[in-house]
Design a protein around this motif. Structure first.
Motif, mmCIF file in Angstrom:
data_model
loop_
_atom_site.group_PDB
_atom_site.id
_atom_site.type_symbol
_atom_site.label_atom_id
_atom_site.label_comp_id
_atom_site.label_asym_id
_atom_site.label_seq_id
_atom_site.Cartn_x
_atom_site.Cartn_y
_atom_site.Cartn_z
ATOM 1 N N ASP A 250 -3.338 9.522 8.931
ATOM 2 C CA ASP A 250 -3.544 8.200 9.539
ATOM 3 C C ASP A 250 -2.340 7.298 9.283
ATOM 4 O OD1 ASP A 250 -5.314 6.231 10.896
ATOM 5 O OD2 ASP A 250 -5.225 5.206 8.959
ATOM 6 N N ALA A 251 -1.806 7.343 8.065
ATOM 7 C CA ALA A 251 -0.626 6.539 7.735
ATOM 8 C C ALA A 251 0.590 6.996 8.540
ATOM 9 C CB ALA A 251 -0.331 6.631 6.236
ATOM 10 N N ILE A 252 0.721 8.306 8.737
ATOM 11 C CA ILE A 252 1.834 8.840 9.523
ATOM 12 C C ILE A 252 1.718 8.414 10.984
ATOM 13 C CG2 ILE A 252 2.816 10.979 10.451
ATOM 14 C CD1 ILE A 252 2.170 12.246 7.690
ATOM 15 N N PHE A 253 0.504 8.474 11.529
ATOM 16 C CA PHE A 253 0.317 8.047 12.921
ATOM 17 C C PHE A 253 0.700 6.581 13.098
ATOM 18 C CE2 PHE A 253 -2.252 5.997 16.192
ATOM 19 C CZ PHE A 253 -1.833 6.710 17.313
ATOM 20 N N LYS A 254 0.222 5.725 12.212
ATOM 21 C CA LYS A 254 0.519 4.291 12.322
ATOM 22 C C LYS A 254 2.008 4.021 12.163
ATOM 23 C CE LYS A 254 -4.065 2.835 10.762
ATOM 24 N NZ LYS A 254 -4.865 2.305 9.628
ATOM 25 N N ALA A 255 2.668 4.746 11.268
ATOM 26 C CA ALA A 255 4.105 4.575 11.069
ATOM 27 C C ALA A 255 4.883 5.042 12.293
ATOM 28 C CB ALA A 255 4.559 5.347 9.831
ATOM 29 N N THR A 256 4.366 6.069 12.982
ATOM 30 C CA THR A 256 5.006 6.557 14.197
ATOM 31 C C THR A 256 4.899 5.523 15.312
ATOM 32 O OG1 THR A 256 4.438 8.834 13.585
ATOM 33 C CG2 THR A 256 5.074 8.442 15.872
ATOM 34 N N VAL A 257 3.712 4.964 15.469
ATOM 35 C CA VAL A 257 3.503 3.929 16.492
ATOM 36 C C VAL A 257 4.423 2.732 16.250
ATOM 37 C CG1 VAL A 257 1.839 2.255 17.400
ATOM 38 C CG2 VAL A 257 1.124 4.623 16.977
ATOM 39 N N ARG A 258 4.590 2.369 14.981
ATOM 40 C CA ARG A 258 5.428 1.223 14.628
ATOM 41 C C ARG A 258 6.905 1.571 14.500
ATOM 42 N NH1 ARG A 258 1.045 -0.245 9.949
ATOM 43 N NH2 ARG A 258 -0.597 -1.039 11.325
ATOM 44 N N LYS A 259 7.226 2.847 14.690
ATOM 45 C CA LYS A 259 8.600 3.338 14.611
ATOM 46 C C LYS A 259 9.261 2.980 13.277
ATOM 47 C CE LYS A 259 9.343 3.513 19.608
ATOM 48 N NZ LYS A 259 9.113 4.959 19.641
ATOM 49 N N LYS A 260 8.537 3.237 12.221
ATOM 50 C CA LYS A 260 9.082 2.987 10.887
ATOM 51 C C LYS A 260 10.133 4.031 10.544
ATOM 52 C CE LYS A 260 6.720 1.536 7.459
ATOM 53 N NZ LYS A 260 5.748 1.361 6.344
ATOM 54 N N ARG A 261 11.043 3.648 9.666
ATOM 55 C CA ARG A 261 12.126 4.530 9.232
ATOM 56 C C ARG A 261 11.673 5.460 8.107
ATOM 57 N NH1 ARG A 261 16.286 4.976 5.494
ATOM 58 N NH2 ARG A 261 18.377 5.374 6.352
ATOM 59 N N ASP A 262 10.989 4.895 7.127
ATOM 60 C CA ASP A 262 10.546 5.629 5.949
ATOM 61 C C ASP A 262 9.095 5.303 5.651
ATOM 62 O OD1 ASP A 262 13.221 6.753 4.966
ATOM 63 O OD2 ASP A 262 13.653 4.607 5.072
ATOM 64 N N LEU A 263 8.398 6.274 5.098
ATOM 65 C CA LEU A 263 7.014 6.071 4.681
ATOM 66 C C LEU A 263 6.840 6.737 3.322
ATOM 67 C CD1 LEU A 263 4.091 5.144 5.353
ATOM 68 C CD2 LEU A 263 3.736 7.428 6.356
ATOM 69 N N VAL A 264 6.683 5.923 2.289
ATOM 70 C CA VAL A 264 6.443 6.431 0.939
ATOM 71 C C VAL A 264 5.002 6.074 0.583
ATOM 72 C CG1 VAL A 264 7.098 6.318 -1.498
ATOM 73 C CG2 VAL A 264 8.861 6.191 0.281
ATOM 74 N N LEU A 265 4.209 7.101 0.254
ATOM 75 C CA LEU A 265 2.785 6.885 0.049
ATOM 76 C C LEU A 265 2.371 6.996 -1.413
ATOM 77 C CD1 LEU A 265 1.435 8.870 3.121
ATOM 78 C CD2 LEU A 265 1.534 6.395 2.845
ATOM 79 N N THR A 266 1.281 6.335 -1.714
ATOM 80 C CA THR A 266 0.607 6.201 -3.000
ATOM 81 C C THR A 266 1.377 5.251 -3.918
ATOM 82 O OG1 THR A 266 1.559 7.982 -4.356
ATOM 83 C CG2 THR A 266 -0.221 8.584 -2.829
ATOM 84 N N GLY A 267 0.622 4.520 -4.715
ATOM 85 C CA GLY A 267 1.236 3.595 -5.666
ATOM 86 C C GLY A 267 2.122 4.317 -6.660
ATOM 87 N N GLU A 268 1.661 5.480 -7.127
ATOM 88 C CA GLU A 268 2.445 6.261 -8.086
ATOM 89 C C GLU A 268 3.750 6.718 -7.453
ATOM 90 O OE1 GLU A 268 1.476 9.805 -11.246
ATOM 91 O OE2 GLU A 268 0.970 10.184 -9.153
ATOM 92 N N GLY A 269 3.691 7.129 -6.183
ATOM 93 C CA GLY A 269 4.895 7.577 -5.484
ATOM 94 C C GLY A 269 5.897 6.462 -5.314
ATOM 95 N N LYS A 270 5.424 5.297 -4.896
ATOM 96 C CA LYS A 270 6.313 4.148 -4.706
ATOM 97 C C LYS A 270 6.947 3.717 -6.020
ATOM 98 C CE LYS A 270 3.749 2.435 -0.692
ATOM 99 N NZ LYS A 270 2.847 1.401 -0.163
ATOM 100 N N LEU A 271 6.160 3.755 -7.086
ATOM 101 C CA LEU A 271 6.681 3.384 -8.401
ATOM 102 C C LEU A 271 7.755 4.373 -8.856
ATOM 103 C CD1 LEU A 271 6.487 1.487 -10.848
ATOM 104 C CD2 LEU A 271 4.721 2.999 -11.778
ATOM 105 N N ALA A 272 7.512 5.669 -8.621
ATOM 106 C CA ALA A 272 8.479 6.689 -9.022
ATOM 107 C C ALA A 272 9.810 6.508 -8.297
ATOM 108 C CB ALA A 272 7.914 8.083 -8.743
ATOM 109 N N VAL A 273 9.752 6.228 -7.002
ATOM 110 C CA VAL A 273 10.975 6.020 -6.220
ATOM 111 C C VAL A 273 11.729 4.795 -6.726
ATOM 112 C CG1 VAL A 273 11.869 5.451 -3.930
ATOM 113 C CG2 VAL A 273 10.086 7.188 -4.173
ATOM 114 N N PHE A 274 10.995 3.711 -6.978
ATOM 115 C CA PHE A 274 11.615 2.468 -7.447
ATOM 116 C C PHE A 274 12.264 2.645 -8.818
ATOM 117 C CE2 PHE A 274 11.319 -1.461 -9.933
ATOM 118 C CZ PHE A 274 12.053 -2.330 -9.128
ATOM 119 N N LEU A 275 11.514 3.227 -9.754
ATOM 120 C CA LEU A 275 12.034 3.377 -11.117
ATOM 121 C C LEU A 275 13.200 4.358 -11.173
ATOM 122 C CD1 LEU A 275 8.732 3.445 -13.225
ATOM 123 C CD2 LEU A 275 10.315 1.535 -12.893
ATOM 124 N N ASN A 276 13.140 5.402 -10.356
ATOM 125 C CA ASN A 276 14.221 6.383 -10.375
ATOM 126 C C ASN A 276 15.530 5.793 -9.864
ATOM 127 O OD1 ASN A 276 14.686 9.265 -11.050
ATOM 128 N ND2 ASN A 276 15.448 9.307 -8.947
#
Length: 300
Positions: A250-276
Motif C-alpha cells: 500500500d505504501a509503495i502504491f501511494k508513493a508511485t502515485v505521488r512519484k516519490k523518489r525514495d521510500l524508507v519504511l518503519t520507524g526502526e528503518g528510518k532511524l537506522a538510515v538517519f543514524l548511519n
C-alpha cells in the motif's frame, strides 16, 4: 487533463456540499490505472504478490513472474479470483533470456508496459569467511542482475509511456549488517544503479522510486541461504511484530502515485538510515550487538 478535471470537480462538489469527493477521486484513479500494465518480478509471495493485488485492485493489468510453476499458478488463480487481469510468466530473475522473454510475453498479452516493480530477491545469513562464493554470486545474480535485466528490457516501453520503475531495495541498501554481506552488497548496488538511472531519465518523464522496507513479515528469511547454499528454513526474527507485506504494498502504491523518489519504511528503518549517516562508527557497534542477539546468531 484528468488532474484538472479532478481539481475543478473537487471545488464544485465542495461548494455543493452534497457529494463525497473521495468516491469520485477513487473512480478517477481507477480510470487512470485501467489503461496501465504493471510488471512485477518475483511475485508469488510476500511483497511482490501483495503489490500485484494492490495495483491490480486499482484496475491495472498485472504481469507476475516466479521460478516455481506451481506457486506461479496459485498466485495467478488468487489474483483472478479478485477479478484482476493477470499474466503469469515462469522466469528466473537472474536469467537474461528469461527477462527478455518476460517482456515479450507481457507485450504480446497486453500491448504495453507502464510500470516495472523489480522485486525478485533472495536473502542470506552466514559469515563471509565461511560462505561459499557461489552463494554470494547467486544472491547478486537474483537481486542485482535480476534488477538490471528487467529494467533494461522494460525501459523502452517505460520511456515511451513515461511510466515508473520501482526497485524494491532494503534498509540494507543504506546500512550494512553482519552475516548478510552478499545481500547488503546487492542492495547497495541496486540503490546506486537507480540513482544513476534516475538522473539519466529525469528529463524524459520517467519516474524512478527506490522502496526500502524495514523488516517485513514474509518468507524471505525462511528462504535465506546459509553458508553452503542451503535454505535457512526458519526465520531468526519475530515475524508477528513486523510490518505486513500488504502494508508495504500500500505504501509503495501511494508513493508511485505521488512519484516519490525514495521510500524508507518503519520507524526502526528510518532511524537506522538517519543514524548511519551521522554516527556510522557508533552504528557499527549497535548493529553488531543487535544482530548478535538473533536466534542462532553466527556470532555465538
Amino acid at each position: 487533463m484528468a488532474a484538472k478535471l479532478m481539481k475543478k470537480t473537487r471545488l464544485t462538489l465542495y461548494c455543493d456540499g452534497c457529494v463525497d469527493f473521495s468516491i469520485f477521486e477513487a473512480k478517477m484513479n481507477a480510470m487512470q490505472w485501467n489503461s496501465k500494465v504493471v510488471v512485477i518480478t518475483g511475485a508469488t509471495s510476500g511483497i511482490g504478490e501483495a503489490c500485484a493485488f494492490r495495483f491490480g485492485q486499482e484496475g491495472a493489468k498485472i504481469v507476475i513472474t516466479g521460478r516455481s510453476q506451481e506457486r506461479l499458478n496459485a498466485s495467478v488463480e488468487k489474483l483472478k479470483a479478485k477479478n484482476i487481469d493477470v499474466l503469469g510468466v515462469l522466469a528466473d530473475a537472474g536469467s537474461k533470456t528469461d527477462n527478455e522473454r518476460m517482456v515479450q510475453e507481457a507485450l504480446q498479452a497486453f500491448g504495453r508496459i507502464d510500470v516495472l516493480i523489480a522485486n525478485a530477491g533472495i536473502s542470506m545469513r552466514a559469515l563471509f569467511e565461511e560462505m561459499d562464493l557461489e552463494v554470494f554470486e547467486k544472491v547478486m545474480d537474483t537481486n542485482f542482475w535480476g534488477t538490471i535485466y528487467a529494467t533494461k528490457y522494460c525501459l523502452p516501453e517505460i520511456l515511451k509511456n513515461k511510466g515508473s520503475i520501482i526497485g524494491i531495495s532494503s534498509i540494507n541498501g543504506y546500512r550494512g549488517t553482519p552475516a548478510r554481506t552478499a545481500y547488503t552488497a546487492s542492495k547497495y548496488a541496486m540503490n546506486g544503479f537507480f540513482e544513476s538511472l534516475r538522473t539519466e531519465v529525469m528529463k524524459k518523464g520517467v519516474h524512478v522510486l527506490v522502496a526500502c522496507p524495514g523488516f517485513t513479515a514474509s518468507n524471505i528469511r525462511n528462504n535465506a541461504l546459509t553458508a553452503d547454499g542451503s535454505m535457512q528454513g526458519e526465520s531468526p526474527r519475530d515475524e508477528g511484530s513486523m510490518m505486513t507485506s500488504e502494508e508495504v504494498a500500500d505504501a509503495i502504491f501511494k508513493a508511485t502515485v505521488r512519484k516519490k523518489r525514495d521510500l524508507v519504511l518503519t520507524g526502526e528503518g528510518k532511524l537506522a538510515v538517519f543514524l548511519n549517516k551521522w554516527i556510522p562508527g557508533i552504528m557499527d557497534g549497535i548493529v553488531y550487538n543487535k544482530m548478535a542477539k538473533e536466534k542462532d546468531s553466527p556470532f555465538k
